[in-house]
Design a protein around this motif. Structure first.
Motif, PDB file in Angstrom:
ATOM      1  N   ASN A   2       0.865  -1.254   0.084  1.00  4.11           N
ATOM      2  CA  ASN A   2      -0.129   0.183   0.030  1.00  4.11           C
ATOM      3  C   ASN A   2       1.150   1.209   0.043  1.00  4.11           C
ATOM      4  O   ASN A   2       1.854   1.354   0.734  1.00  4.11           O
ATOM      5  N   TYR A   3       0.544   2.444  -0.936  1.00  2.00           N
ATOM      6  CA  TYR A   3       1.339   3.429  -0.872  1.00  2.00           C
ATOM      7  C   TYR A   3       0.580   4.770  -0.797  1.00  2.00           C
ATOM      8  O   TYR A   3      -0.879   4.663  -1.229  1.00  2.00           O
ATOM      9  N   ILE A   4       1.076   5.782  -0.303  1.00  2.00           N
ATOM     10  CA  ILE A   4       0.293   6.883  -0.470  1.00  2.00           C
ATOM     11  C   ILE A   4       1.351   8.154  -1.268  1.00  2.00           C
ATOM     12  O   ILE A   4       2.590   8.243  -0.890  1.00  2.00           O
ATOM     13  N   PHE A  27      -1.550   7.178   7.509  1.00  2.00           N
ATOM     14  CA  PHE A  27      -1.489   6.010   6.772  1.00  2.00           C
ATOM     15  C   PHE A  27      -0.236   5.258   7.077  1.00  2.00           C
ATOM     16  O   PHE A  27      -0.226   3.950   6.829  1.00  2.00           O
ATOM     17  N   PHE A  32       0.943   1.868   5.121  1.00  2.00           N
ATOM     18  CA  PHE A  32       1.170   2.625   3.809  1.00  2.00           C
ATOM     19  C   PHE A  32       2.579   3.162   3.765  1.00  2.00           C
ATOM     20  O   PHE A  32       3.365   3.381   4.817  1.00  2.00           O
ATOM     21  N   VAL A  59       5.436   0.101  -7.619  1.00  2.00           N
ATOM     22  CA  VAL A  59       4.179  -0.023  -7.668  1.00  2.00           C
ATOM     23  C   VAL A  59       3.980  -1.238  -8.551  1.00  2.00           C
ATOM     24  O   VAL A  59       4.269  -1.296  -9.674  1.00  2.00           O
ATOM     25  N   ASP A  63      -1.450  -3.540  -5.932  1.00  2.00           N
ATOM     26  CA  ASP A  63      -1.175  -2.698  -4.811  1.00  2.00           C
ATOM     27  C   ASP A  63      -2.063  -1.484  -4.867  1.00  2.00           C
ATOM     28  O   ASP A  63      -3.170  -1.368  -5.750  1.00  2.00           O
ATOM     29  N   VAL A  64      -2.356  -0.881  -3.754  1.00  2.00           N
ATOM     30  CA  VAL A  64      -3.165   0.061  -3.495  1.00  2.00           C
ATOM     31  C   VAL A  64      -2.219   1.397  -3.347  1.00  2.00           C
ATOM     32  O   VAL A  64      -1.383   1.605  -2.682  1.00  2.00           O
ATOM     33  N   VAL A  65      -2.906   2.502  -4.150  1.00  2.00           N
ATOM     34  CA  VAL A  65      -2.124   3.691  -4.131  1.00  2.00           C
ATOM     35  C   VAL A  65      -3.107   4.949  -4.063  1.00  2.00           C
ATOM     36  O   VAL A  65      -4.078   5.223  -4.629  1.00  2.00           O
ATOM     37  N   ILE A  66      -2.691   5.832  -2.720  1.00  2.00           N
ATOM     38  CA  ILE A  66      -3.739   6.754  -2.402  1.00  2.00           C
ATOM     39  C   ILE A  66      -2.990   8.030  -3.050  1.00  2.00           C
ATOM     40  O   ILE A  66      -1.915   8.210  -2.634  1.00  2.00           O
TER      41      ILE A  66
END
Length: 91
Positions: A2-4, A27, A32, A59, A63-66
């Motif tokens: 997970n990334y922000i 996060f 994150f 990434v 994956d989740v990228v906010i």
């Protein structure tokens, strides 16, 4: 993973960046990983694309990228980031 994505800029006493830093901090507490985008990335700069690709190099699919917006970069850069991240997630 997970990334922000957060804007990268010098510390300031203005409230423009603090909320994004706070969000990234919390996060990070839940796992994150923070990715930083310089707010000074210019659409006209010949290296803008490689800077973004370097930022999102880890990434991958699933994956989740906010993406915290606005990043205060040019609107064309913000749009390109979304497109490039989506492209990496669909590998």
């Amino acid at each position: 993973m997970n990334y922000i994505i957060s804007p990268l800029q010098p510390q300031t006493d203005q409230a423009t960046i603090k909320p994004k830093l706070d969000i990234a901090y919390f996060f990070g507490k839940i796992g994150f990983r923070e990715l930083f985008l310089s707010r000074y990335v210019s659409w006209n700069d010949e290296n803008w694309r490689s800077e973004i690709l370097g930022m999102i190099a880890t990434v991958g699919e699933g994956d989740v990228v906010i993406y915290q917006i606005p990043t205060y970069a040019a609107p064309e850069v913000e749009e390109a980031i979304v497109e490039l991240v989506h492209g990496r997630l669909q590998i």
